[in-house]
Motif scaffolding. Structure first.
Motif, PDB file in Angstrom:
ATOM      1  N   GLN A 186     -12.137   7.439   6.363  1.00 36.69           N
ATOM      2  CA  GLN A 186     -11.365   6.323   6.858  1.00 36.69           C
ATOM      3  C   GLN A 186     -10.109   6.790   7.574  1.00 36.69           C
ATOM      4  OE1 GLN A 186     -10.835   3.971   3.384  1.00 36.69           O
ATOM      5  NE2 GLN A 186      -9.465   5.411   2.395  1.00 36.69           N
ATOM      6  N   ALA A 231      -4.714   1.413   7.519  1.00 38.49           N
ATOM      7  CA  ALA A 231      -4.889   1.114   6.094  1.00 38.49           C
ATOM      8  C   ALA A 231      -4.553  -0.350   5.837  1.00 38.49           C
ATOM      9  CB  ALA A 231      -4.007   2.024   5.253  1.00 38.49           C
ATOM     10  N   GLY A 232      -3.452  -0.796   6.410  1.00 36.75           N
ATOM     11  CA  GLY A 232      -3.045  -2.200   6.238  1.00 36.75           C
ATOM     12  C   GLY A 232      -4.074  -3.154   6.806  1.00 36.75           C
ATOM     13  N   LEU A 233      -4.594  -2.819   7.967  1.00 33.43           N
ATOM     14  CA  LEU A 233      -5.596  -3.682   8.605  1.00 33.43           C
ATOM     15  C   LEU A 233      -6.858  -3.751   7.759  1.00 33.43           C
ATOM     16  CD1 LEU A 233      -5.266  -2.617  12.350  1.00 33.43           C
ATOM     17  CD2 LEU A 233      -4.610  -4.788  11.326  1.00 33.43           C
ATOM     18  N   ASP A 234      -7.225  -2.629   7.151  1.00 31.06           N
ATOM     19  CA  ASP A 234      -8.441  -2.617   6.326  1.00 31.06           C
ATOM     20  C   ASP A 234      -8.298  -3.495   5.099  1.00 31.06           C
ATOM     21  OD1 ASP A 234      -9.781  -1.051   8.052  1.00 31.06           O
ATOM     22  OD2 ASP A 234      -9.470   0.825   6.977  1.00 31.06           O
ATOM     23  N   LEU A 235      -7.094  -3.609   4.591  1.00 28.47           N
ATOM     24  CA  LEU A 235      -6.895  -4.450   3.408  1.00 28.47           C
ATOM     25  C   LEU A 235      -6.809  -5.924   3.788  1.00 28.47           C
ATOM     26  CD1 LEU A 235      -6.437  -4.292   0.330  1.00 28.47           C
ATOM     27  CD2 LEU A 235      -4.000  -4.324   0.771  1.00 28.47           C
ATOM     28  N   SER A 236      -6.387  -6.198   4.994  1.00 28.18           N
ATOM     29  CA  SER A 236      -6.131  -7.591   5.388  1.00 28.18           C
ATOM     30  C   SER A 236      -7.427  -8.400   5.406  1.00 28.18           C
ATOM     31  CB  SER A 236      -5.497  -7.624   6.769  1.00 28.18           C
ATOM     32  OG  SER A 236      -6.463  -7.290   7.753  1.00 28.18           O
ATOM     33  N   ALA A 237      -7.288  -9.691   5.113  1.00 25.60           N
ATOM     34  CA  ALA A 237      -8.474 -10.556   5.109  1.00 25.60           C
ATOM     35  C   ALA A 237      -8.306 -11.736   6.052  1.00 25.60           C
ATOM     36  CB  ALA A 237      -8.731 -11.054   3.683  1.00 25.60           C
ATOM     37  N   GLY A 238      -7.181 -11.820   6.740  1.00 22.70           N
ATOM     38  CA  GLY A 238      -6.855 -13.008   7.522  1.00 22.70           C
ATOM     39  C   GLY A 238      -7.760 -13.278   8.707  1.00 22.70           C
ATOM     40  N   HIS A 256     -13.567  -2.225  15.064  1.00 23.85           N
ATOM     41  CA  HIS A 256     -14.126  -1.337  14.043  1.00 23.85           C
ATOM     42  C   HIS A 256     -15.583  -1.003  14.322  1.00 23.85           C
ATOM     43  CE1 HIS A 256     -10.726  -2.398  11.178  1.00 23.85           C
ATOM     44  NE2 HIS A 256     -10.626  -1.128  11.485  1.00 23.85           N
ATOM     45  N   THR A 260     -12.727   5.217  13.389  1.00 24.48           N
ATOM     46  CA  THR A 260     -11.300   5.312  13.141  1.00 24.48           C
ATOM     47  C   THR A 260     -10.562   4.896  14.401  1.00 24.48           C
ATOM     48  OG1 THR A 260     -11.750   7.209  11.764  1.00 24.48           O
ATOM     49  CG2 THR A 260      -9.473   6.871  12.391  1.00 24.48           C
ATOM     50  N   ILE A 285       0.872  -1.178   0.000  1.00 24.96           N
ATOM     51  CA  ILE A 285       0.000   0.000   0.000  1.00 24.96           C
ATOM     52  C   ILE A 285       0.906   1.223   0.000  1.00 24.96           C
ATOM     53  CG2 ILE A 285      -1.799   1.261   1.227  1.00 24.96           C
ATOM     54  CD1 ILE A 285      -2.646  -1.266   2.563  1.00 24.96           C
ATOM     55  N   TYR A 288      -7.252   8.029   6.525  1.00 25.83           N
ATOM     56  CA  TYR A 288      -5.936   7.954   5.899  1.00 25.83           C
ATOM     57  C   TYR A 288      -6.094   8.098   4.398  1.00 25.83           C
ATOM     58  CZ  TYR A 288      -7.584   3.150   5.378  1.00 25.83           C
ATOM     59  OH  TYR A 288      -8.338   2.044   5.100  1.00 25.83           O
ATOM     60  N   ARG A 336      -9.662 -11.949  13.944  1.00 29.97           N
ATOM     61  CA  ARG A 336     -10.604 -11.220  13.094  1.00 29.97           C
ATOM     62  C   ARG A 336     -11.791 -10.700  13.885  1.00 29.97           C
ATOM     63  NH1 ARG A 336     -10.701  -8.173   8.922  1.00 29.97           N
ATOM     64  NH2 ARG A 336      -8.905  -9.399   8.293  1.00 29.97           N
ATOM     65  N   VAL A 388      -4.670   6.810   0.710  1.00 26.04           N
ATOM     66  CA  VAL A 388      -3.882   5.809   0.010  1.00 26.04           C
ATOM     67  C   VAL A 388      -3.708   6.245  -1.427  1.00 26.04           C
ATOM     68  CG1 VAL A 388      -3.992   3.470  -0.914  1.00 26.04           C
ATOM     69  CG2 VAL A 388      -4.558   3.883   1.467  1.00 26.04           C
TER      70      VAL A 388
END
Lengths: 302, 374
Positions: free
Chosen positions: A292, A86-93, A170, A175, A72, A294, A163, A296
């Motif tokens: 959000q 931002a990284g957490l929002d993209l993560s799916a784990g 969230h 935020t 990102i 931030y 998760r 990107v």
């Protein structure tokens, strides 16, 4: 050994202090690859050098395993917390590792140990060094004294979060201004793993984060202004008594000092209280604006 | 001795067969050269099978309006191959999205396409989507469409489709093109290059300027779904998200994701991929084989796509892996920012005529009408 079925995301923060991110991420990949069937790496690039990014991409092409890696690219330099969000929002784990820094002083097997600890029922696992800097210690002492969460905070090296804990985090706030504080106050089980050593490279924008966090997640600001107001009131009453006694004694000229004292002291107090109110208002405004939090620029798949 | 045709078409995908039928019905003598052993075996079949109404392009009103314009015409002509009876739901992700619920509604109004707000929580986990909309979009069944085209073409003695004929060279011979493919040679004054991912390979043979494209090796996953998802299609916009929707009339759903559907990307004029060396000589630079039948196709990204979809979808919606389809997708480099997908039709010469077409959408096939009327 059979590998774990759970899907793992690892979010790694990179900035201009990251000189050799491929070293840390390479180690991370070998560690995750050993234990997990499926995982993804999300590198959040907050102004890391082109050279560092190039090395990171080279790492992917070298590695034999089919690693899924995303980078990102943040639009402008933003705070570590914003980047991690931002990284957490993209993560799916199912579980997400949060590495605030790629400067690791700890042994990589701790990464696996954190996961085992999570499987024993902790939604959040904090891996912390046993050494804290003096300023960090001071901050956490104030923070913990005034926060009403079940767990005390301390300096950490990285975090593992489930998760469902992320979803709850969230849910409670749009935020996450200070993730650690939110995690500690969610009412889910949190555990700590302590290793001998210290963490480096997290010195930037700490003061703003500390001020925001104290105001947001503790009642430090409220208590401070309350005490200040009380003290001010007592001083005003004392000044008033003095003024009355001077007036009774029949020499009012000497009351000028008292009046000035009350005025200046009182006004200072009012301004201090205003400063607090302003701080709160600005935070409320930022948190309720719904964005959000931030910016990107792009998301690259490596 | 070469046979002279009115038109030679390279590629038996939808654009190729549509053109052949259109010209054949006008009495023209048409030859189609297909490198695979059957028609519609690459991108026409292997994609999300959307009959686009424009929703997919919230950052490109022009692409959206063009899609909407042709939607009714396509459904009128090919409705028999379309699945229409399902709820197609577009949602906007709360985070990481290039659009949001408010902008999406505005966009739909501007493009004049229907969009009915729904509760996102009905389909998605709480908080993950800030808007969900019932839209009007269909899915086509490539195999039904193929059967129809081939049946129509078989009625025309003046149209011939030759399979397993890879074009090996094209050269100009006076006022005609001479095309050599798999042992035969044919000539025509009009050559239509409808070979999609191989479009630049033909350009290279003629020394024409290549299209500015990048190539993505894409995987579409076919799934069986639980009863409650059978008549629902879900698409989360606009960024690193996913889509699960009915795949034509097959009874299966296709699962795709922006991040995990493309496995590899090539930025060369003609595609170069590391997997080509493992293809047993089938594939190489300037010679793309069919990814779906290639021995070197990549391992499925199913675990990743499933994980992403499950992050968003409510747990009561279930889906199971059936199989993966792979194909090569060329994307115009210029369209990254606005995510537009223009249909490019470029005429390189007029006597003899050479036309190349590149489009990622099925219902803009009508754009060819004008150039084919020459």
């Amino acid at each position: 050994m059979s590998r774990e079925q759970n899907f793992i995301s690892a979010v790694v923060y990179l900035d201009n202090m990251s000189l050799a991110p491929e070293k840390f991420i390479g180690g991370l990949i070998s560690c995750l690859d050993e234990h997990f069937m499926h995982y993804e790496i999300i590198a959040v690039n907050n102004g890391a050098s082109d050279e560092a990014c190039r090395k990171l991409k080279a790492l992917k092409s070298e590695s034999a395993s089919s690693v899924h890696m995303s980078i990102i690219n943040m639009s402008v330099h933003q705070s570590r917390e914003q980047c991690m969000n931002a990284g957490l929002d993209l993560s799916a784990g199912d579980y997400v590792y949060e590495f605030d820094s790629d400067d690791a002083e700890y042994d990589l097997p701790l990464i696996w140990k954190a996961y085992q600890s999570a499987l024993q029922g902790s939604d959040i696992v904090e891996v912390c060094p046993d050494h804290e800097s003096r300023s960090s210690r001071a901050f956490y002492r104030i923070f913990n004294a005034y926060s009403n969460s079940a767990y005390a905070l301390r300096t950490n090296a990285f975090t593992l979060i489930s998760r469902r804990a992320l979803n709850r985090a969230h849910d409670s706030r749009a935020t996450l201004s200070y993730r650690k504080a939110v995690y500690a106050s969610m009412g889910l089980k949190m555990s700590e793993i302590v290793f001998p050593g210290k963490v480096r490279g997290k010195e930037r924008d700490r003061f703003t984060l500390a001020a925001d966090s104290l105001a947001l997640y503790t009642d430090f600001g409220y208590k401070f202004s309350l005490r200040f107001a009380l003290t001010m009131m007592l001083a005003t009453i004392a000044g008033m008594l003095y003024t009355v006694s001077v007036w009774l004694a029949g020499s009012p000229v000497s009351g000028w000092t008292t009046t000035m004292f009350v005025l200046t002291f009182g006004l200072t107090g009012i301004f201090a209280a205003f400063a607090m109110v302003m701080k709160y208002l600005s935070l409320v405004l930022r948190m309720s604006s719904g964005g959000q939090g931030y910016l990107v620029e792009s998301i690259e798949k490596v | 001795m070469a046979i002279i045709h009115d038109k030679i078409i390279i590629g038996a995908g939808l654009y190729g067969l549509y053109s052949a039928l259109l010209c054949g019905r006008k009495g023209e003598n048409v030859l189609i050269l297909e490198q695979d052993s059957e028609a519609f075996s690459r991108a026409t079949y292997i994609n999300q099978a959307r009959v686009h109404m424009g929703y997919h392009y919230p950052r490109s009103l022009s692409t959206a309006m063009k899609s909407a314009h042709y939607f009714d015409r396509f459904v009128h002509d090919f409705g028999f191959a379309c699945l229409t009876e399902f709820e197609q739901i577009y949602a906007t992700s709360t985070r990481m999205s290039w659009t949001n619920a408010r902008e999406f509604v505005k966009f739909c109004h501007a493009a004049d396409i229907p969009c009915e707000p729904l509760m996102p929580d009905k389909y998605f986990r709480p908080g993950l989507c800030d808007g969900a909309f019932l839209t009007k979009e269909y899915t086509y069944d490539a195999h039904i469409l193929r059967a129809w085209f081939l049946e129509q073409i078989s009625r025309l003695p003046n149209v011939e489709v030759l399979y397993d004929r890879r074009v090996s060279s094209v050269s100009q011979s006076g006022s005609v093109w001479r095309v050599k493919a798999g042992g035969i040679s044919a000539e025509a004054p009009f050559l239509l290059n409808a070979s999609y991912a191989s479009v630049n390979e033909i350009h290279r043979m003629l020394g024409f300027e290549p299209f500015g494209i990048k190539y993505e090796l894409c995987e579409i996953i076919l799934c069986t779904v639980s009863e409650n998802l059978r008549n629902i299609g879900l698409t989360v916009m606009d960024g690193p998200f996913f889509s699960i929707m009915p795949f034509g009339k097959t009874g299966l759903h296709s699962l795709t994701s922006v991040t995990f559907t493309p496995h590899e990307t090539s930025y060369e004029d003609t595609a170069v991929f590391p997997c080509q060396k493992d293809s047993g000589g089938l594939c190489g630079k300037g010679r793309l084989c069919n990814c779906n039948t290639c021995p070197a196709k990549p391992e499925s990204a199913w675990p990743y796509m499933r994980q992403l979809a499950e992050k968003y979808m409510r747990p009561e919606y279930e889906f199971r892996y059936v199989r993966s389809l792979y194909s090569m997708k060329p994307i115009l480099k210029a369209s990254e920012v606005d995510d537009s997908r223009p249909t490019v039709i470029r005429q390189y010469s007029s006597s003899p005529a050479f036309v190349s077409v590149l489009s990622g959408k099925i219902n803009t096939v009508y754009d060819l009408d004008e150039v084919l009327s020459q």
